[in-house]
Design a protein around this motif. Sequence first.
Motif, mmCIF file in Angstrom:
data_model
loop_
_atom_site.group_PDB
_atom_site.id
_atom_site.type_symbol
_atom_site.label_atom_id
_atom_site.label_comp_id
_atom_site.label_asym_id
_atom_site.label_seq_id
_atom_site.Cartn_x
_atom_site.Cartn_y
_atom_site.Cartn_z
ATOM 1 N N SER A 215 0.853 -1.182 0.000
ATOM 2 C CA SER A 215 0.000 0.000 0.000
ATOM 3 C C SER A 215 0.891 1.233 0.000
ATOM 4 O O SER A 215 1.964 1.231 0.619
ATOM 5 N N ALA A 216 0.441 2.274 -0.679
ATOM 6 C CA ALA A 216 1.232 3.513 -0.719
ATOM 7 C C ALA A 216 1.397 4.109 0.669
ATOM 8 O O ALA A 216 2.429 4.683 1.007
ATOM 9 N N GLU A 217 0.374 3.989 1.495
ATOM 10 C CA GLU A 217 0.406 4.359 2.911
ATOM 11 C C GLU A 217 -0.265 3.244 3.685
ATOM 12 O O GLU A 217 -1.081 2.499 3.143
ATOM 13 N N MET A 218 0.039 3.141 4.966
ATOM 14 C CA MET A 218 -0.444 2.005 5.732
ATOM 15 C C MET A 218 -1.965 1.935 5.780
ATOM 16 O O MET A 218 -2.558 0.849 5.754
ATOM 17 N N ASP A 219 -2.619 3.107 5.834
ATOM 18 C CA ASP A 219 -4.062 3.109 6.048
ATOM 19 C C ASP A 219 -4.851 3.529 4.807
ATOM 20 O O ASP A 219 -6.008 3.926 4.913
ATOM 21 N N VAL A 220 -4.235 3.410 3.616
ATOM 22 C CA VAL A 220 -4.970 3.734 2.392
ATOM 23 C C VAL A 220 -5.312 2.448 1.658
ATOM 24 O O VAL A 220 -4.938 1.350 2.079
ATOM 25 N N ASP A 221 -6.055 2.582 0.557
ATOM 26 C CA ASP A 221 -6.483 1.410 -0.195
ATOM 27 C C ASP A 221 -5.278 0.557 -0.594
ATOM 28 O O ASP A 221 -4.306 1.061 -1.162
ATOM 29 N N PRO A 222 -5.311 -0.732 -0.297
ATOM 30 C CA PRO A 222 -4.172 -1.601 -0.597
ATOM 31 C C PRO A 222 -4.110 -1.990 -2.074
ATOM 32 O O PRO A 222 -5.131 -2.029 -2.771
ATOM 33 N N TYR A 223 -2.897 -2.302 -2.527
ATOM 34 C CA TYR A 223 -2.718 -2.876 -3.855
ATOM 35 C C TYR A 223 -2.914 -4.383 -3.725
ATOM 36 O O TYR A 223 -2.127 -5.071 -3.076
ATOM 37 N N VAL A 224 -3.979 -4.856 -4.329
ATOM 38 C CA VAL A 224 -4.307 -6.280 -4.239
ATOM 39 C C VAL A 224 -4.336 -6.885 -5.641
ATOM 40 O O VAL A 224 -4.423 -6.174 -6.643
ATOM 41 N N PRO A 251 -4.802 -3.568 -8.746
ATOM 42 C CA PRO A 251 -5.686 -2.426 -8.460
ATOM 43 C C PRO A 251 -5.670 -2.063 -6.983
ATOM 44 O O PRO A 251 -5.369 -2.902 -6.116
ATOM 45 N N ALA A 252 -5.984 -0.822 -6.692
ATOM 46 C CA ALA A 252 -6.152 -0.370 -5.304
ATOM 47 C C ALA A 252 -7.623 -0.503 -4.946
ATOM 48 O O ALA A 252 -8.481 0.131 -5.560
ATOM 49 N N ILE A 253 -7.918 -1.336 -3.964
ATOM 50 C CA ILE A 253 -9.303 -1.619 -3.548
ATOM 51 C C ILE A 253 -9.450 -1.250 -2.081
ATOM 52 O O ILE A 253 -8.566 -1.538 -1.270
ATOM 53 N N SER A 254 -10.555 -0.625 -1.727
ATOM 54 C CA SER A 254 -10.738 -0.186 -0.336
ATOM 55 C C SER A 254 -10.894 -1.379 0.602
ATOM 56 O O SER A 254 -11.403 -2.444 0.228
ATOM 57 N N TRP A 255 -10.468 -1.179 1.852
ATOM 58 C CA TRP A 255 -10.625 -2.224 2.847
ATOM 59 C C TRP A 255 -12.091 -2.480 3.161
ATOM 60 O O TRP A 255 -12.472 -3.615 3.498
ATOM 61 N N GLU A 256 -12.910 -1.459 3.015
ATOM 62 C CA GLU A 256 -14.354 -1.658 3.238
ATOM 63 C C GLU A 256 -14.915 -2.651 2.219
ATOM 64 O O GLU A 256 -15.715 -3.538 2.568
ATOM 65 N N THR A 257 -14.473 -2.519 0.959
ATOM 66 C CA THR A 257 -14.937 -3.438 -0.089
ATOM 67 C C THR A 257 -14.421 -4.850 0.173
ATOM 68 O O THR A 257 -15.158 -5.835 0.032
ATOM 69 N N ILE A 258 -13.174 -4.955 0.575
ATOM 70 C CA ILE A 258 -12.590 -6.263 0.874
ATOM 71 C C ILE A 258 -13.297 -6.900 2.068
ATOM 72 O O ILE A 258 -13.608 -8.102 2.060
ATOM 73 N N ALA A 259 -13.567 -6.097 3.091
ATOM 74 C CA ALA A 259 -14.227 -6.628 4.293
ATOM 75 C C ALA A 259 -15.629 -7.128 3.978
ATOM 76 O O ALA A 259 -16.073 -8.154 4.518
ATOM 77 N N ARG A 260 -16.330 -6.421 3.094
ATOM 78 C CA ARG A 260 -17.674 -6.881 2.711
ATOM 79 C C ARG A 260 -17.603 -8.223 1.993
ATOM 80 O O ARG A 260 -18.473 -9.081 2.173
ATOM 81 N N ALA A 261 -16.562 -8.419 1.173
ATOM 82 C CA ALA A 261 -16.401 -9.698 0.482
ATOM 83 C C ALA A 261 -15.959 -10.803 1.436
ATOM 84 O O ALA A 261 -16.201 -11.986 1.184
ATOM 85 N N ARG A 274 11.651 -1.673 0.698
ATOM 86 C CA ARG A 274 10.996 -0.769 1.639
ATOM 87 C C ARG A 274 10.657 0.559 0.938
ATOM 88 O O ARG A 274 10.954 1.619 1.433
ATOM 89 N N ARG A 275 10.034 0.441 -0.215
ATOM 90 C CA ARG A 275 9.572 1.645 -0.911
ATOM 91 C C ARG A 275 8.388 2.247 -0.165
ATOM 92 O O ARG A 275 8.254 3.458 -0.056
ATOM 93 N N TYR A 276 7.517 1.380 0.343
ATOM 94 C CA TYR A 276 6.343 1.816 1.105
ATOM 95 C C TYR A 276 6.391 1.186 2.495
ATOM 96 O O TYR A 276 6.983 0.125 2.697
ATOM 97 N N GLU A 277 5.722 1.831 3.440
ATOM 98 C CA GLU A 277 5.659 1.290 4.802
ATOM 99 C C GLU A 277 5.039 -0.101 4.802
ATOM 100 O O GLU A 277 5.473 -0.995 5.533
ATOM 101 N N ALA A 278 4.028 -0.293 3.953
ATOM 102 C CA ALA A 278 3.319 -1.570 3.919
ATOM 103 C C ALA A 278 4.104 -2.668 3.211
ATOM 104 O O ALA A 278 3.612 -3.790 3.086
ATOM 105 N N ASP A 279 5.322 -2.381 2.747
ATOM 106 C CA ASP A 279 6.172 -3.455 2.231
ATOM 107 C C ASP A 279 6.569 -4.420 3.345
ATOM 108 O O ASP A 279 6.899 -5.577 3.089
#
Length: 336
Positions: A215-224, A251-261, A274-279
């Motif tokens: 993810s580009a940031e820890m709390d933003v939409d993840p790259y899945v 694609p970047a998909i919201s955690w809300e969408t993932i949680a619903r699935a 370590r380009r991004y924190e979420a690496d």
Amino acid sequence: MFVRFLTAALLCATGFAPPVTAGAQYPLKLQNCGVDLTFDQAPDSAVTLGQAATEILYSLGLAEKVTATSVWFTEVLPEFRDTNAGIERLADNDPSFESVVARKPGLVAAQYEWHVGPQGIVATREQFADVGIPTYVLPADCWHKDNASGSDGTRSTMFEMQSVYAGVSELGRIFDVPERAEALVAQLQAREAAASDKAKALNLQDASAVFWFSSAEMDVDPYVAGRKGPPGYLMAKLGLRNIVESDEEWPAISWETIARANPSIIVIARMDRRRYEADDHEKKIAFLKSDPVTRQMDAVENDRIVILDAHAMDPSIRNIAALETLAAALPVLGLR
């Protein structure tokens, strides 16, 4: 904490090649990702832009030709650790055009078009050609795939290992070691068939998954993982339903969408980059268990989190080891 550390280690990789019994015939003409190439002889050296290209050349016994590498996600395969330590690394991520040209390579072998392509962030293929350096992009990155969107690309059909095998075969022909590529191919195809049979035996009925790369940031939409890239191939072989329906590679998909699935399992990438924190896979796990949205997913509550080698999530010779590893791990998770 029940988290499975899975490394898609590859003891010996192979690639697709037509039967070859003699050395390559020069001049050798190839079409590579829409570009016509002609080789009058085997290149005397290579600089690699991408771990997949590096490990293919090492697996073909061509390490002595590799003068510099770049773009690393994880540690090199164990059998090449000593070899790799003696080869210059231009950059962990993207090298400069000048640093590549300064090595005067006989070939630049790239993993992605976005490094060496129409909008190459290192350089275009034309820029390399202008200074007399041919370029080769692994076919898996353009095989039924459109990279013009500026993202990680969109696939029109499901990824297939034959696209990786084709890259191994062609590099074997370019460097005049076709018999090594053929031998490599035979073993990896056999492993793919055996792993596919083991995956079918799982007979999963209603299990689903999501593959989280970063993810580009820890709390933003993840790259899945989209549905047609290598993780889509892995899920199809394993009988898992990908909750992501996009044809984009990552694609970047919201955690809300993932949680619903509510996927049955979450596969997260472990990498040294370590380009991004979420690496950092440990930060991924901490986020999943603490975020008010993600911590309620069944996969998180039941510790069905699988950690997989990041490089095995991109087209590479490690994809088969990932299939083997996942097929061995899923029964332990109690999926149906």
